[in-house]
Design a protein around this motif. Structure first.
Motif, PDB file in Angstrom:
ATOM      1  N   UNK A   1     -23.960 -79.927   0.057  1.00 18.79           N
ATOM      2  CA  UNK A   1     -23.619 -78.901  -0.896  1.00 18.79           C
ATOM      3  C   UNK A   1     -22.760 -77.821  -0.231  1.00 18.79           C
ATOM      4  N   UNK A   2     -23.151 -77.408   0.979  1.00 13.32           N
ATOM      5  CA  UNK A   2     -22.429 -76.340   1.657  1.00 13.32           C
ATOM      6  C   UNK A   2     -20.950 -76.697   1.841  1.00 13.32           C
ATOM      7  N   UNK A   3     -20.692 -77.875   2.358  1.00 13.40           N
ATOM      8  CA  UNK A   3     -19.300 -78.288   2.591  1.00 13.40           C
ATOM      9  C   UNK A   3     -18.524 -78.395   1.275  1.00 13.40           C
ATOM     10  N   UNK A   4     -19.194 -78.821   0.226  1.00 14.86           N
ATOM     11  CA  UNK A   4     -18.544 -78.912  -1.087  1.00 14.86           C
ATOM     12  C   UNK A   4     -18.130 -77.526  -1.565  1.00 14.86           C
ATOM     13  N   UNK A   5     -19.033 -76.553  -1.442  1.00 11.20           N
ATOM     14  CA  UNK A   5     -18.706 -75.183  -1.844  1.00 11.20           C
ATOM     15  C   UNK A   5     -17.551 -74.640  -1.004  1.00 11.20           C
ATOM     16  N   UNK A   6     -17.655 -74.819   0.303  1.00  6.42           N
ATOM     17  CA  UNK A   6     -16.637 -74.282   1.210  1.00  6.42           C
ATOM     18  C   UNK A   6     -15.276 -74.917   0.929  1.00  6.42           C
ATOM     19  N   UNK A   7     -15.258 -76.169   0.529  1.00  5.50           N
ATOM     20  CA  UNK A   7     -13.991 -76.855   0.269  1.00  5.50           C
ATOM     21  C   UNK A   7     -13.235 -76.250  -0.918  1.00  5.50           C
ATOM     22  N   UNK A   8     -13.902 -75.434  -1.733  1.00  7.72           N
ATOM     23  CA  UNK A   8     -13.243 -74.805  -2.880  1.00  7.72           C
ATOM     24  C   UNK A   8     -12.521 -73.510  -2.498  1.00  7.72           C
ATOM     25  N   UNK A   9     -12.730 -73.034  -1.278  1.00 10.95           N
ATOM     26  CA  UNK A   9     -12.160 -71.757  -0.838  1.00 10.95           C
ATOM     27  C   UNK A   9     -10.790 -71.955  -0.208  1.00 10.95           C
ATOM     28  N   UNK A  10      -9.947 -70.950  -0.327  1.00  9.38           N
ATOM     29  CA  UNK A  10      -8.631 -70.964   0.315  1.00  9.38           C
ATOM     30  C   UNK A  10      -8.670 -70.058   1.548  1.00  9.38           C
ATOM     31  N   UNK A  11      -7.973 -70.476   2.589  1.00 10.96           N
ATOM     32  CA  UNK A  11      -7.864 -69.640   3.788  1.00 10.96           C
ATOM     33  C   UNK A  11      -9.078 -69.701   4.690  1.00 10.96           C
ATOM     34  N   UNK A  12      -9.794 -70.815   4.699  1.00 10.66           N
ATOM     35  CA  UNK A  12     -10.987 -70.969   5.547  1.00 10.66           C
ATOM     36  C   UNK A  12     -10.578 -71.446   6.929  1.00 10.66           C
ATOM     37  N   UNK A  13     -11.102 -70.793   7.955  1.00  7.74           N
ATOM     38  CA  UNK A  13     -10.899 -71.231   9.337  1.00  7.74           C
ATOM     39  C   UNK A  13     -12.248 -71.301  10.035  1.00  7.74           C
ATOM     40  N   UNK A  14     -12.367 -72.223  10.964  1.00  9.54           N
ATOM     41  CA  UNK A  14     -13.585 -72.407  11.745  1.00  9.54           C
ATOM     42  C   UNK A  14     -13.272 -72.109  13.203  1.00  9.54           C
ATOM     43  N   UNK A  15     -14.048 -71.235  13.853  1.00 13.71           N
ATOM     44  CA  UNK A  15     -13.798 -70.950  15.262  1.00 13.71           C
ATOM     45  C   UNK A  15     -14.031 -72.192  16.130  1.00 13.71           C
ATOM     46  N   UNK A  16     -13.209 -72.328  17.145  1.00 11.54           N
ATOM     47  CA  UNK A  16     -13.393 -73.430  18.093  1.00 11.54           C
ATOM     48  C   UNK A  16     -14.433 -73.008  19.136  1.00 11.54           C
ATOM     49  N   UNK A  17     -15.513 -73.775  19.204  1.00  9.54           N
ATOM     50  CA  UNK A  17     -16.510 -73.548  20.251  1.00  9.54           C
ATOM     51  C   UNK A  17     -17.346 -74.796  20.424  1.00  9.54           C
ATOM     52  N   UNK A  18     -17.995 -74.911  21.557  1.00 11.96           N
ATOM     53  CA  UNK A  18     -18.716 -76.143  21.890  1.00 11.96           C
ATOM     54  C   UNK A  18     -20.154 -76.169  21.379  1.00 11.96           C
ATOM     55  N   UNK A  19     -20.598 -75.125  20.714  1.00 10.95           N
ATOM     56  CA  UNK A  19     -21.963 -75.063  20.209  1.00 10.95           C
ATOM     57  C   UNK A  19     -22.982 -74.625  21.253  1.00 10.95           C
ATOM     58  N   UNK A  20     -22.525 -74.349  22.467  1.00 10.05           N
ATOM     59  CA  UNK A  20     -23.439 -73.956  23.543  1.00 10.05           C
ATOM     60  C   UNK A  20     -23.094 -72.599  24.148  1.00 10.05           C
ATOM     61  N   UNK A  21     -21.826 -72.350  24.345  1.00 12.54           N
ATOM     62  CA  UNK A  21     -21.373 -71.115  24.988  1.00 12.54           C
ATOM     63  C   UNK A  21     -21.218 -70.028  23.921  1.00 12.54           C
ATOM     64  N   UNK A  22     -22.302 -69.257  23.734  1.00 18.33           N
ATOM     65  CA  UNK A  22     -22.323 -68.253  22.671  1.00 18.33           C
ATOM     66  C   UNK A  22     -21.303 -67.143  22.884  1.00 18.33           C
ATOM     67  N   UNK A  23     -21.043 -66.784  24.133  1.00 10.68           N
ATOM     68  CA  UNK A  23     -20.045 -65.745  24.397  1.00 10.68           C
ATOM     69  C   UNK A  23     -18.660 -66.225  23.955  1.00 10.68           C
ATOM     70  N   UNK A  24     -18.321 -67.463  24.274  1.00 14.58           N
ATOM     71  CA  UNK A  24     -17.024 -68.016  23.874  1.00 14.58           C
ATOM     72  C   UNK A  24     -16.960 -68.184  22.354  1.00 14.58           C
ATOM     73  N   UNK A  25     -18.050 -68.622  21.752  1.00 16.61           N
ATOM     74  CA  UNK A  25     -18.071 -68.780  20.300  1.00 16.61           C
ATOM     75  C   UNK A  25     -17.903 -67.461  19.583  1.00 16.61           C
ATOM     76  N   UNK A  26     -18.588 -66.433  20.079  1.00 11.17           N
ATOM     77  CA  UNK A  26     -18.467 -65.104  19.479  1.00 11.17           C
ATOM     78  C   UNK A  26     -17.050 -64.574  19.661  1.00 11.17           C
ATOM     79  N   UNK A  27     -16.460 -64.812  20.825  1.00  9.23           N
ATOM     80  CA  UNK A  27     -15.076 -64.378  21.066  1.00  9.23           C
ATOM     81  C   UNK A  27     -14.121 -65.080  20.102  1.00  9.23           C
ATOM     82  N   UNK A  28     -14.343 -66.355  19.836  1.00  9.80           N
ATOM     83  CA  UNK A  28     -13.491 -67.091  18.898  1.00  9.80           C
ATOM     84  C   UNK A  28     -13.645 -66.538  17.480  1.00  9.80           C
TER      85      UNK A  28
END
Length: 120
Positions: A1-28
């Motif tokens: 459901x979440x991906x379906x809802x998100x697919x209706x939005x324009x201008x969506x970007x996802x930060x690049x991160x490895x899922x482990x390095x929280x400092x890098x993810x937050x910076x992204x």
């Protein structure tokens, strides 16, 4: 459901991160916020020993440390009405956004299974 809802939005970007390095993810996530991205999907936030990944961060026209705009957290839920657990989760995200924005967002939003966004 979440991906379906998100697919209706324009201008969506996802930060690049490895899922482990929280400092890098937050910076992204901060980098996407800094450039004024309309919607940030699964943007990690961390600070003061707290961390979380809101489903979405929605750009809003509200002055903040970023400029003439800020962000509010949005969580997609499989139930029809916002509840206390949703409010608590959004409060945590608001606390994590405070150092970036200069203040906590005035609202958080729950995007319910009915397709409606509810401010809490």
């Amino acid at each position: 459901m979440e991906r379906r809802f998100v697919s209706t939005l324009k201008g969506v970007e996802t930060p690049a991160w490895d899922g482990k390095d929280w400092a890098a993810g937050t910076a992204a996530t901060r980098a996407l916020m800094g450039k004024g991205t309309s919607w940030i999907y699964q943007g990690p936030l961390a600070g003061d020993g707290i961390r979380g990944v809101p489903d979405l961060l929605q750009r809003v026209e509200s002055p903040s440390n970023l400029g003439d705009y800020g962000y509010v957290p949005v969580d997609v839920k499989s139930h029809q009405d916002a509840n206390a657990k949703d409010l608590f989760q959004l409060l945590v995200y608001a606390k994590l956004l405070e150092p970036i924005l200069g203040e906590e967002p005035a609202v958080g939003r729950v995007w319910t299974s009915s397709g409606r966004m509810e401010d809490v």
